[in-house]
Scaffold this motif. Structure first.
Motif, mmCIF file in Angstrom:
data_model
loop_
_atom_site.group_PDB
_atom_site.id
_atom_site.type_symbol
_atom_site.label_atom_id
_atom_site.label_comp_id
_atom_site.label_asym_id
_atom_site.label_seq_id
_atom_site.Cartn_x
_atom_site.Cartn_y
_atom_site.Cartn_z
ATOM 1 N N ASP A 31 0.815 -1.220 0.000
ATOM 2 C CA ASP A 31 0.000 0.000 0.000
ATOM 3 C C ASP A 31 0.848 1.269 0.000
ATOM 4 N N TYR A 32 2.137 1.132 0.218
ATOM 5 C CA TYR A 32 2.998 2.293 0.410
ATOM 6 C C TYR A 32 4.053 2.433 -0.692
ATOM 7 N N ALA A 33 4.318 3.670 -1.045
ATOM 8 C CA ALA A 33 5.512 3.961 -1.819
ATOM 9 C C ALA A 33 6.716 3.766 -0.904
ATOM 10 N N ALA A 34 7.866 3.506 -1.487
ATOM 11 C CA ALA A 34 9.082 3.304 -0.699
ATOM 12 C C ALA A 34 10.202 4.181 -1.265
ATOM 13 N N ALA A 35 11.151 4.482 -0.422
ATOM 14 C CA ALA A 35 12.260 5.332 -0.869
ATOM 15 C C ALA A 35 13.494 5.057 -0.023
ATOM 16 N N TRP A 36 14.610 5.504 -0.541
ATOM 17 C CA TRP A 36 15.878 5.494 0.188
ATOM 18 C C TRP A 36 16.384 6.922 0.288
ATOM 19 N N SER A 52 7.159 3.668 -6.670
ATOM 20 C CA SER A 52 5.729 3.672 -6.396
ATOM 21 C C SER A 52 5.270 2.323 -5.851
ATOM 22 N N GLN A 53 4.011 2.293 -5.415
ATOM 23 C CA GLN A 53 3.473 1.067 -4.828
ATOM 24 C C GLN A 53 3.565 -0.116 -5.787
ATOM 25 N N PRO A 100 2.599 7.242 1.854
ATOM 26 C CA PRO A 100 1.463 7.131 0.939
ATOM 27 C C PRO A 100 1.770 7.510 -0.510
ATOM 28 N N VAL A 101 2.746 8.393 -0.710
ATOM 29 C CA VAL A 101 3.048 8.876 -2.054
ATOM 30 C C VAL A 101 4.556 8.924 -2.248
ATOM 31 N N ALA A 102 5.026 8.532 -3.418
ATOM 32 C CA ALA A 102 6.454 8.642 -3.726
ATOM 33 C C ALA A 102 6.806 10.106 -3.949
ATOM 34 N N GLY A 108 7.395 13.662 3.493
ATOM 35 C CA GLY A 108 6.263 12.977 2.891
ATOM 36 C C GLY A 108 6.145 11.520 3.298
ATOM 37 N N TYR A 109 7.105 11.051 4.069
ATOM 38 C CA TYR A 109 7.127 9.647 4.456
ATOM 39 C C TYR A 109 6.816 9.483 5.931
#
Length: 122
Positions: A31-36, A52-53, A100-102, A108-109
């Motif tokens: 359900d979630y966008a992910a990032a580093w 993105s998800q 919720p959003v990339a 935003g995380y």
């Protein structure tokens, strides 16, 4: 409660490769966008890459384009960062995050891992 656990950091020579992993302990990973993000010594945290998800959309910081690849496996609830052609300036603590959003903005995380150290020697 989302818990993200990074692994795969370490010491590598310039030009080498590492693959970071970020495991999510919950069932909601897809359900979630992910990032580093990363934080070099003495500097502020900076965006590295996001996905993105679905995994279809990715974004990268200019300095890592062509060298780093972000990916995810929703069945394993894990995100990855493949880092090739590493440079000493890539030395930093790398953090995994989901939200919720990339976006390239850290605010935003919602959830963050504890970080993993990457050190690139010259």
């Amino acid at each position: 409660q989302v818990q993200l656990v990074e692994s795969g950091g370490g010491l590598v020579q310039a030009g080498g490769s590492l693959r970071l992993s970020c495991a999510d302990s919950t069932r909601a990973f897809s359900d979630y966008a992910a990032a580093w993000f990363r934080q070099p010594p003495g500097k502020e945290r900076e965006f590295v890459a996001s996905i993105s998800q679905s995994g279809r959309t990715t974004m990268y910081q200019d300095s890592v384009k062509g060298r780093f690849t972000i990916s995810r496996d929703n069945t394993k609830k894990t995100a990855y960062l493949q880092m090739n052609s590493l440079k000493p300036e890539d030395t930093a603590v790398y953090y995994c995050t989901t939200g919720p959003v990339a976006t390239t903005e850290g605010r935003g995380y919602a959830y963050w891992g504890q970080g993993t150290q990457v050190t690139v020697s010259s």
